[in-house]
Scaffold this motif. Structure first.
Motif, mmCIF file in Angstrom:
data_model
loop_
_atom_site.group_PDB
_atom_site.id
_atom_site.type_symbol
_atom_site.label_atom_id
_atom_site.label_comp_id
_atom_site.label_asym_id
_atom_site.label_seq_id
_atom_site.Cartn_x
_atom_site.Cartn_y
_atom_site.Cartn_z
ATOM 1 N N ASP A 13 0.701 -1.260 -0.082
ATOM 2 C CA ASP A 13 0.034 -0.021 -0.058
ATOM 3 C C ASP A 13 0.961 1.215 0.048
ATOM 4 N N ARG A 14 1.919 1.193 -0.729
ATOM 5 C CA ARG A 14 2.814 2.433 -0.991
ATOM 6 C C ARG A 14 3.256 3.005 0.491
ATOM 7 N N ASN A 15 3.746 2.081 1.116
ATOM 8 C CA ASN A 15 4.224 2.545 2.984
ATOM 9 C C ASN A 15 5.794 2.264 2.549
ATOM 10 N N PHE A 16 6.417 3.399 3.052
ATOM 11 C CA PHE A 16 7.870 3.378 2.644
ATOM 12 C C PHE A 16 8.533 2.147 3.370
ATOM 13 N N GLY A 17 8.083 2.152 4.593
ATOM 14 C CA GLY A 17 8.787 0.978 5.481
ATOM 15 C C GLY A 17 8.736 -0.464 5.029
ATOM 16 N N ASP A 18 7.386 -0.937 4.591
ATOM 17 C CA ASP A 18 7.193 -2.043 3.948
ATOM 18 C C ASP A 18 7.951 -2.163 2.721
ATOM 19 N N ASP A 19 7.749 -1.225 1.864
ATOM 20 C CA ASP A 19 8.283 -1.246 0.519
ATOM 21 C C ASP A 19 9.873 -1.576 0.510
ATOM 22 N N MET A 20 10.357 -0.812 1.605
ATOM 23 C CA MET A 20 11.903 -0.957 1.572
ATOM 24 C C MET A 20 12.263 -2.358 2.243
#
Length: 337
Positions: A13-20
């Protein structure tokens, strides 16, 4: 499909932490082809070894869940989903990396999450309180604790911090927050005070630009400020925007968990705002010595003192980036057996 294909799931869901976190996993395992559902909304889709497939195709392969707070039941909708999955015998995954546990409240919620967790073969968690909870409440999976995966960010991914001069504020939009809620008013006042006292600008950062919509919070704070013209909003898309913004920051005020992790990793002084236990547990694990406050009880005096202080960055243990990388190394070992 080859035997080294794996179904990657988590919080898309375009979340920085999860995406990284997912990017670190994908980049560290180039020999694996990661399959994601066609509906997944993530910058990972630009990676060569990430392939979009229909769910029915993905589910045929071992499932890897990369998540942080992925085992909460904090809404009626979440409770209904967990109950239906339990009744239908839903298989949540084979391997889980980087999770933490939040208070579950009722016995039925604890039962549902325990049943879910016991279907995994391997679970790695990111704080010691979660590790102890998992040891007490699961019997099937192997359980391990390592520091948060983002502490393993390679140096080459991080922009150099050169003459930082801005105050960075990582905002969080919570369900039900009004545009003039106490939290937003407090951040607007702190931003104005920084500008008034230093003449320097402020970066309002939206770590989640999906359904949680931190942009709403950033815009609300900017609208409440006396000096909105000296403020810039930075929104996460592929991760580089947030990383670049941090490199310009002299200090960080962080409501998002990974804003605090990133500040610590980059050696930037940070004032954490605690919304969930995961932040409290992180700070306890690293023995963070500086002031903090709860998001629902902003300590304005403490924050004002922080932005006017000469507080230095908190030195992490030298091997924390190595230990944080063990989430992925452990998975690699398990996949090879």
């Amino acid at each position: 499909m080859q035997k080294n294909d794996i179904h990657l799931t988590g919080y898309f869901d375009r979340n920085f932490g999860d995406d990284m976190m997912m990017k670190l996993v994908v980049r560290s395992l180039p020999e694996i082809t990661f399959l994601v559902n066609e509906t997944a909304d993530t910058p990972l889709l630009s990676e060569q070894n990430v392939v979009q497939k229909p769910y029915e195709v993905c589910r045929r392969f071992p499932r890897l869940v990369v998540t942080g707070s992925g085992f909460m039941i904090n809404t009626k909708a979440a409770f209904k989903t967990e109950l239906l999955w339990f009744l239908k015998g839903h298989h949540p995954g084979d391997y889980c990396l980087g999770c933490n546990m939040e208070p579950l409240g009722s016995p039925i919620k604890r039962f549902l999450i325990r049943q879910k967790l016991n279907k995994f073969k391997l679970i790695t968690c990111r704080d010691q309180a979660s590790y102890r909870w998992l040891l007490r409440n699961t019997t099937k999976p192997e359980i391990y604790y390592m520091p948060d995966i983002l502490f393993s960010l390679p140096d080459e991914w991080l922009p150099a911090v050169k003459e930082p001069s801005k105050l960075g504020i990582s905002m969080m939009h919570r369900a039900g927050d009004r545009e003039d809620c106490a939290y937003y008013r407090a951040m607007a006042q702190i931003a104005d005070d920084w500008i008034r006292k230093t003449g320097k600008s402020v970066l309002l950062m939206a770590f989640d630009t999906g359904k949680e919509d931190d942009l709403f919070a950033c815009r609300a704070v900017q609208a409440l400020m006396q000096f909105p013209g000296q403020t810039e909003i930075v929104a996460h898309t592929d991760g580089t925007e947030i990383l670049t913004a941090f490199a310009h920051c002299e200090k960080i005020i962080g409501a998002r968990f990974h804003s605090v992790v990133l500040a610590l990793r980059m050696g930037i002084p940070v004032y954490p705002l605690i919304f969930r236990e995961k932040m409290r547990n992180l700070l306890k694990d690293i023995q963070y010595p500086y002031p903090v406050c709860d998001l629902d009880a902003i300590d304005q005096a403490s924050l004002l003192e922080y932005i006017g202080s000469d507080q230095t960055s908190y030195p992490l243990e030298q091997d924390i980036h190595i230990r944080a990388g063990e989430h992925i190394q452990l998975l690699k070992q398990k996949l090879a057996t």
